[in-house]
Scaffold this active site. Sequence first.
Site, PDB file in Angstrom:
ATOM      1  N   GLU A  78       0.858  -1.194   0.000  1.00 39.04           N
ATOM      2  CA  GLU A  78       0.000   0.000   0.000  1.00 39.04           C
ATOM      3  C   GLU A  78       0.887   1.235   0.000  1.00 39.04           C
ATOM      4  O   GLU A  78       0.435   2.336   0.279  1.00 39.04           O
ATOM      5  CB  GLU A  78      -0.968  -0.009   1.181  1.00 39.04           C
ATOM      6  CG  GLU A  78      -0.323  -0.159   2.537  1.00 39.04           C
ATOM      7  CD  GLU A  78      -1.328  -0.179   3.675  1.00 39.04           C
ATOM      8  OE1 GLU A  78      -2.027   0.821   3.842  1.00 39.04           O
ATOM      9  OE2 GLU A  78      -1.401  -1.202   4.381  1.00 39.04           O
ATOM     10  N   CYS A 110      -3.322  -3.827   4.669  1.00 33.41           N
ATOM     11  CA  CYS A 110      -2.421  -4.859   5.217  1.00 33.41           C
ATOM     12  C   CYS A 110      -2.822  -6.272   4.812  1.00 33.41           C
ATOM     13  O   CYS A 110      -2.187  -7.243   5.240  1.00 33.41           O
ATOM     14  CB  CYS A 110      -2.372  -4.749   6.736  1.00 33.41           C
ATOM     15  SG  CYS A 110      -1.766  -3.161   7.276  1.00 33.41           S
ATOM     16  N   HIS A 232      -2.096 -10.159  12.463  1.00 33.16           N
ATOM     17  CA  HIS A 232      -1.536  -8.947  11.865  1.00 33.16           C
ATOM     18  C   HIS A 232      -1.155  -8.043  13.044  1.00 33.16           C
ATOM     19  O   HIS A 232      -1.956  -7.845  13.960  1.00 33.16           O
ATOM     20  CB  HIS A 232      -2.582  -8.269  10.973  1.00 33.16           C
ATOM     21  CG  HIS A 232      -2.236  -6.846  10.669  1.00 33.16           C
ATOM     22  ND1 HIS A 232      -1.028  -6.494  10.115  1.00 33.16           N
ATOM     23  CD2 HIS A 232      -2.917  -5.675  10.879  1.00 33.16           C
ATOM     24  CE1 HIS A 232      -0.982  -5.175   9.986  1.00 33.16           C
ATOM     25  NE2 HIS A 232      -2.109  -4.657  10.447  1.00 33.16           N
TER      26      HIS A 232
HETATM   27  P1  HMG Z   1      -3.833   6.848  21.358  1.00 35.10           P
HETATM   28  O1  HMG Z   1      -5.128   7.572  21.417  1.00 35.10           O
HETATM   29  O2  HMG Z   1      -2.608   7.672  21.313  1.00 35.10           O
HETATM   30  O3  HMG Z   1      -3.605   5.895  22.558  1.00 35.10           O
HETATM   31  O4  HMG Z   1      -3.911   5.903  20.074  1.00 35.10           O
HETATM   32  P2  HMG Z   1      -4.604   5.407  23.724  1.00 35.10           P
HETATM   33  O5  HMG Z   1      -4.994   6.574  24.564  1.00 35.10           O
HETATM   34  O6  HMG Z   1      -5.690   4.540  23.142  1.00 35.10           O
HETATM   35  O7  HMG Z   1      -3.575   4.527  24.556  1.00 35.10           O
HETATM   36  C1  HMG Z   1      -3.065   3.350  24.013  1.00 35.10           C
HETATM   37  C2  HMG Z   1      -2.947   2.335  25.138  1.00 35.10           C
HETATM   38  O8  HMG Z   1      -1.917   2.795  26.043  1.00 35.10           O
HETATM   39  C3  HMG Z   1      -4.216   2.204  25.985  1.00 35.10           C
HETATM   40  O9  HMG Z   1      -4.318   0.827  26.321  1.00 35.10           O
HETATM   41  C4  HMG Z   1      -3.892   3.003  27.239  1.00 35.10           C
HETATM   42  O10 HMG Z   1      -4.606   2.568  28.392  1.00 35.10           O
HETATM   43  C5  HMG Z   1      -2.419   2.701  27.375  1.00 35.10           C
HETATM   44  P3  HMG Z   1      -5.605  -0.031  25.815  1.00 35.10           P
HETATM   45  O11 HMG Z   1      -6.803   0.588  26.395  1.00 35.10           O
HETATM   46  O12 HMG Z   1      -5.598   0.108  24.281  1.00 35.10           O
HETATM   47  O13 HMG Z   1      -5.302  -1.421  26.249  1.00 35.10           O
HETATM   48  N1  HMG Z   1      -1.669   3.674  28.194  1.00 35.10           N
HETATM   49  C6  HMG Z   1      -0.699   3.327  29.067  1.00 35.10           C
HETATM   50  N2  HMG Z   1      -0.190   2.114  29.393  1.00 35.10           N
HETATM   51  C7  HMG Z   1       0.837   2.102  30.313  1.00 35.10           C
HETATM   52  N3  HMG Z   1       1.322   3.225  30.907  1.00 35.10           N
HETATM   53  C8  HMG Z   1       0.832   4.442  30.602  1.00 35.10           C
HETATM   54  C9  HMG Z   1      -0.219   4.518  29.641  1.00 35.10           C
HETATM   55  N4  HMG Z   1      -0.917   5.554  29.101  1.00 35.10           N
HETATM   56  C10 HMG Z   1      -1.815   5.024  28.228  1.00 35.10           C
HETATM   57  N5  HMG Z   1       1.346   5.533  31.177  1.00 35.10           N
HETATM   58  C11 HMG Z   1      -3.779   4.135  18.510  1.00 35.10           C
HETATM   59  C12 HMG Z   1      -3.479   4.575  19.946  1.00 35.10           C
HETATM   60  C13 HMG Z   1      -3.335   2.688  18.329  1.00 35.10           C
HETATM   61  C14 HMG Z   1      -5.273   4.231  18.253  1.00 35.10           C
HETATM   62  C15 HMG Z   1      -2.975   5.058  17.545  1.00 35.10           C
HETATM   63  O14 HMG Z   1      -1.616   4.856  17.717  1.00 35.10           O
HETATM   64  C16 HMG Z   1      -3.338   4.885  16.078  1.00 35.10           C
HETATM   65  O15 HMG Z   1      -4.251   5.505  15.564  1.00 35.10           O
HETATM   66  N6  HMG Z   1      -2.591   3.987  15.330  1.00 35.10           N
HETATM   67  C17 HMG Z   1      -2.830   3.748  13.911  1.00 35.10           C
HETATM   68  C18 HMG Z   1      -4.036   2.866  13.661  1.00 35.10           C
HETATM   69  C19 HMG Z   1      -3.777   1.419  14.057  1.00 35.10           C
HETATM   70  O16 HMG Z   1      -2.678   0.966  14.202  1.00 35.10           O
HETATM   71  N7  HMG Z   1      -4.882   0.641  14.189  1.00 35.10           N
HETATM   72  C20 HMG Z   1      -4.793  -0.784  14.501  1.00 35.10           C
HETATM   73  C21 HMG Z   1      -5.980  -1.584  13.999  1.00 35.10           C
HETATM   74  S1  HMG Z   1      -6.256  -1.352  12.232  1.00 35.10           S
HETATM   75  C22 HMG Z   1      -4.966  -2.235  11.471  1.00 35.10           C
HETATM   76  O17 HMG Z   1      -4.336  -3.022  12.102  1.00 35.10           O
HETATM   77  C23 HMG Z   1      -4.688  -1.958  10.037  1.00 35.10           C
HETATM   78  C24 HMG Z   1      -3.466  -1.086   9.782  1.00 35.10           C
HETATM   79  O18 HMG Z   1      -2.283  -1.849   9.937  1.00 35.10           O
HETATM   80  C25 HMG Z   1      -3.530  -0.450   8.394  1.00 35.10           C
HETATM   81  C26 HMG Z   1      -3.690  -1.370   7.175  1.00 35.10           C
HETATM   82  O19 HMG Z   1      -4.466  -2.302   7.152  1.00 35.10           O
HETATM   83  O20 HMG Z   1      -3.056  -1.019   6.174  1.00 35.10           O
HETATM   84  C27 HMG Z   1      -3.364   0.068  10.772  1.00 35.10           C
END
Ligand code: HMG
Length: 383
Positions: A78, A110, A232
Amino acid sequence: MDIGIEKIGFYTPKNYIDIVELAKARNQEPDKFTIGIGQSKQAVPAEYEDAVTMAAEAAEQILSDNRTDIGLVIVGTESSVDESKASALFLMDLLNLPEDARAFEIKEACYGATAGVQMAYNFIANNPDKKALVIASDIARYGINTPGEVTQGAGAVAMLISNQPEILKLENKSVYMSCNVGDFWRPTFSKTAFARGKFSNQIYIEFFQTLWEKYQAKYQATAEDFKAMLFHIPYTKMGAKAMRTLEGNIPDATYAELKNQYQESIKFGREVGNLYTGSLYLGLLSYLINSDVKAGEELLLFSYGSGAVGELYSAKVAKNFKDNLNSEEIKQTLEQRQQISIADYEKIFSKSIKNGEKVDPAEVTGKFYLSEIKENERLYSKK
Ligand code: HMG
């Protein structure tokens, strides 16, 4: 006839950033990035690296001198470098591949490489004297100071599919689904992806749950049938979130064992970041190299591509798989990298080779590189 993966190669760029340093630079708690997201390092591609060069690096590792039996070349990506010409075609001369082959690119986020693997399976079933080269190659980019930044990464996984599955036998047991979902996308004008992050997590989990129900019903399967479930891995916490939906629905001991096995599958991904379509297959490599898995044991693979397509399929570990993996070479690829500062990463991020510019080969660390853009055409070279 047995069909499956005969060889696997892996490439990731030489430079990486440390995730704790990234957290500090973004005023985030380091534990959020290392525990909450589950990453340690993130690969940073050089400006002369792209989906083509990384694909060539990974594939070169698994091609023998005799390449005449390769009849299918598929690049799942991609991070395409051209809206028209397939990345696979640049590989024809870079890798000295035979003209008597179908070569093209597959895009579905992906999921692309899994589409390639399934297509290769059918190709080998019809052409047992041939081999298929399926390569997943991507640069995952969300942009500086975005929520997705911590989940960036880059690299390629190349697989040779044939009727000599020396590493993994594909069992032709598979369930899949496709829906129009706006969880993640990258418009043609943008070098960085847009994501509804939390929504994408939710859809990923829902796809896994639906497909696991379907798989059990279709094949009368249970979780105990599998030594491991591989996911994945956009970031290492993601697969664990999906697996958590099994807790209480399968025997506790089985769940505990699957959780242990999952840890082995994320070791490499933690060091590199999201490879997009290669992530599941880097997880497979990590698992085969780091775990205590034995020949004959069954694995369940969950492929997910935003947009969205999901597929859950099973495979059996081959007899002498350890002898057919380049384990030491792959570990060295990860160990012999160089850490760069966040400031240097930001500089590299904003740079790109422009039309009329050439790359000095002395700066190139790998074998394959984008050497020049001339008349808006990308030209590649091998060192
Ligand atoms: P965010 O809003 O920065 O993070 O986005 P958050 O507030 O959701 O925190 C993440 C985790 O850290 C949470 O845990 C918090 O509790 C924890 P969870 O509730 O998820 O278990 N946390 C802590 N833990 C320990 N100590 C601390 C602390 N503070 C918070 N102090 C997000 C995170 C992944 C959404 C963001 O990085 C993002 O948008 N990433 C890109 C999208 C993505 O990867 N999506 C995955 C599913 S889709 C997919 O896999 C396809 C993809 O590969 C694309 C394709 O297909 O081509 C993405």
